[in-house]
Design an enzyme around this catalytic site. Structure first.
Site, PDB file in Angstrom:
ATOM      1  N   HIS A   1      24.154 -10.121  11.822  1.00 21.39           N
ATOM      2  CA  HIS A   1      22.429  -9.391  11.006  1.00 21.39           C
ATOM      3  C   HIS A   1      21.803 -10.706  10.613  1.00 21.39           C
ATOM      4  O   HIS A   1      21.365 -10.880  10.350  1.00 21.39           O
ATOM      5  CB  HIS A   1      22.652  -8.326  10.187  1.00 21.39           C
ATOM      6  CG  HIS A   1      21.472  -7.425  10.463  1.00 21.39           C
ATOM      7  ND1 HIS A   1      20.346  -7.582  12.042  1.00 21.39           N
ATOM      8  CD2 HIS A   1      20.788  -6.678   9.438  1.00 21.39           C
ATOM      9  CE1 HIS A   1      19.071  -6.133  11.134  1.00 21.39           C
ATOM     10  NE2 HIS A   1      19.369  -6.129   9.941  1.00 21.39           N
TER      11      HIS A   1
ATOM     12  N   ASN B   1      14.230  -4.203  11.151  1.00 25.92           N
ATOM     13  CA  ASN B   1      13.465  -3.543   9.931  1.00 25.92           C
ATOM     14  C   ASN B   1      13.193  -4.712   9.172  1.00 25.92           C
ATOM     15  O   ASN B   1      12.473  -4.967   8.788  1.00 25.92           O
ATOM     16  CB  ASN B   1      14.613  -2.829   8.274  1.00 25.92           C
ATOM     17  CG  ASN B   1      15.122  -1.602   9.419  1.00 25.92           C
ATOM     18  OD1 ASN B   1      14.073  -0.576   9.705  1.00 25.92           O
ATOM     19  ND2 ASN B   1      16.018  -1.230   9.187  1.00 25.92           N
TER      20      ASN B   1
END
Length: 208
Positions: free
Chosen positions: A41, A133
């Site tokens: 990530h 997100n």
């Protein structure tokens, strides 16, 4: 005298506009902290850190993120690693765009992408958040989906219900062997984005 001052003001404004067009905000998405450093990530942070190491740049902690600048052929790159954590990335992006007076078209967001095979790079000028997100918050804060994003493939090689563990997991041994070459290609893409423009960069790098 009034006419002279008016001409001077117009000239200054025009110069400032030209300077703004030569300035770029390059944002690597990720999470701050050692436990996230080598996770999939955090590829946005990893790419900017790799670029900084190559060019002997030093990030400094400033408002809403770690920042450094890089100059190349008349262009100024402002590198930003938001310290807001991934889900609130938009706040930092909006602040630094405004502070540095950088036009939206000179913004580049670097993010991981589950829908691309590992190491695949793709530049897009718009699109949905795709369930990411960080991109979702950026879209919300900028109030648009039309901003440049550099998507780095991390693949979807995880079992059912294991997506979060996979995304927040460390790179595999095999991936770590390939990463240096992919990071080098990422640096080339970032430079091309500013020097050659987004269309030429997409043609030269997408899918490679």
């Amino acid at each position: 005298m009034f006419k002279f001052l008016f001409r001077l003001f117009k000239k200054k404004t025009h110069t400032e506009d030209l300077d703004a067009m030569k300035k770029y905000l390059i944002v690597g998405l990720g999470n701050m902290g050692a436990k996230y450093e080598n996770t999939r990530h955090n590829i946005g942070f990893k790419i900017l850190d790799y670029f900084a190491d190559k060019e002997n740049l030093v990030f400094e902690t400033q408002k809403l993120g770690d920042v450094c600048t890089y100059k190349l052929k008349g262009r100024t790159f402002v590198f930003l690693k938001p310290n807001t954590y991934m889900n609130l990335s938009g706040k930092a992006v909006l602040y630094w765009l405004t502070k540095e007076k950088i036009p939206l078209e000179n913004l580049l967001i670097i993010t991981d992408d589950l829908n691309l095979p590992f190491g695949t790079i793709r530049l897009k000028t718009k699109g949905s958040d795709g369930g990411h997100n960080g991109l979702k918050d950026i879209q919300d804060k900028l109030n648009t989906t039309k901003y440049n994003r550099f998507r780095f493939g991390i693949s979807d090689a995880f079992g059912k219900g294991r997506q979060v563990d996979y995304v927040l997991g460390d790179w595999s041994e095999e991936e770590n062997k390939t990463l240096p070459e992919r990071l080098e290609k990422a640096v080339e893409l970032i430079k091309s984005f500013a020097l050659a423009g987004v269309s030429n960069t997409m043609n030269a790098f997408n899918g490679k």
